[in-house]
Design an enzyme around this catalytic site. Structure first.
Site, short mmCIF file in Angstrom:
data_model
loop_
_atom_site.label_atom_id
_atom_site.label_comp_id
_atom_site.label_asym_id
_atom_site.label_seq_id
_atom_site.Cartn_x
_atom_site.Cartn_y
_atom_site.Cartn_z
N ASP A 1 0.85 -1.19 0.00
CA ASP A 1 0.00 0.00 0.00
C ASP A 1 0.89 1.24 0.00
O ASP A 1 0.72 2.14 0.82
CB ASP A 1 -0.92 -0.02 1.23
N ASP B 1 3.41 1.63 7.96
CA ASP B 1 2.16 0.88 7.76
C ASP B 1 2.29 -0.25 6.74
O ASP B 1 1.87 -0.13 5.59
CB ASP B 1 1.03 1.82 7.36
#
Length: 328
Positions: free
Chosen positions: A201, A217
């Site tokens: 991502d 993340d």
């Protein structure tokens, strides 16, 4: 309320404080929620004025083995000097549990926002993505999923079909457009790539800048083509995207070879993300945070715009893929 789909309602501040106390951490400054819809993430300061971030994973999303693979990947990257936010160990464990919740504690690592239109910063990011993928190629994930049409298109399409938020008079036309988009992707999706462990991502919001990039993340880390971690950084018109892509890949190839066949996957991956994201919002609608923050999902105009977005993406998929400038 579906308790299996959503149990964050039992995650009270006292529960979080008790979980941290279990690891020998006393919270001094209170808990500041950070921007995360999928999980619950809080920044805090302890009695010694050290700053941390605690992340409580959404129940039922990942298994313990899948989360541990995410953590192990982050620690490998850290060991290989890739700037990444990696979880801390407590009693030699990064994956912690409290009252049925999985959670992890990270050092709080501040930084400025990555400037997606800054080619110098883009070059740095390309270089470190090459190093990130160098580590990602060392061995495969065993438990985390791989990017593919089943997870990103077929399963989401079923969710859209069963969704009651789509206005009845728009639903048939919307699903027909969705099917046309899926057909267009299927016509271009290929397996001419070597699958590797990815950030998964890697958009501008998951990169901080502090004398260089810091990747944060890894919650969506999974296997797939290298281009998955590059295409979301591109922005602007085709000429700007080509310049950005050439900047990234030139720096990337200082550490990892890039397969140019993957350029043809950029728009299929964008289409897959569009469908997957929409289905994700629907899957999370039982979470009170989602109706509060995405109220337009229940509005008729929203679904009309989504149909237009899907139609435009079908058109883009019919165009020649983005290519690098030939070198002579």
């Amino acid at each position: 309320m579906n308790d299996k789909a959503f149990t964050f309602q039992t995650l009270h501040p006292d529960t979080i404080m008790d979980a941290l106390f279990d690891q020998g951490i006393r919270v001094d400054s209170g808990l500041t929620p950070l921007n995360s819809y999928e999980n619950r993430v809080y920044q805090f300061q302890d009695e010694d004025r050290r700053r941390f971030v605690v992340k409580f994973y959404r129940p039922e999303r990942w298994s313990a083995e899948q989360i541990q693979e995410e953590h192990q990947f982050a620690l490998e990257l850290q060991h290989d000097d890739v700037p990444v936010a990696a979880p801390l160990k407590f009693n030699d464990r990064t994956l912690l549990t409290h009252q049925g919740f999985f959670y992890a504690i990270f050092p709080s690592m501040g930084g400025r926002q990555f400037e997606a239109d800054n080619l110098d910063q883009m070059e740095w990011v390309g270089r470190y993505l090459g190093r990130l993928h160098q580590t990602g190629r060392k061995h495969p994930f065993q438990f985390r999923p791989a990017i593919g049409v089943q997870e990103y298109l077929i399963a989401p399409r079923q969710i859209l079909e069963n969704c009651t938020l789509i206005p009845a008079r728009q639903k048939e036309a919307f699903l027909q457009t969705t099917d046309a988009l899926i057909d267009a992707v299927n016509g271009q999706w290929h397996n001419r790539f070597t699958s590797l462990r990815l950030h998964g991502d890697c958009h501008a919001g998951n990169i901080l800048w502090r004398d260089g990039p810091l990747f944060v993340d890894l919650d969506d880390a999974r296997s797939g083509p290298a281009i998955q971690d590059l295409w979301m950084l591109l922005n602007g018109d085709k000429a700007e995207q080509r310049m950005q892509l050439e900047t990234i890949i030139e720096a990337y190839e200082e550490f990892s070879e890039f397969n140019s066949d993957e350029l043809g996957l950029i728009e299929p991956l964008r289409a897959m993300r569009l469908v997957y994201y929409l289905a994700w919002l629907i899957r999370r609608w039982d979470d009170p945070a989602f109706p509060a923050n995405f109220p337009w999902l229940a509005e008729e105009d929203y679904w009309y715009r989504q149909k237009q977005i899907f139609t435009e993406q079908i058109r883009v998929l019919q165009e020649p893929p983005l290519q690098l400038t030939p070198m002579y």
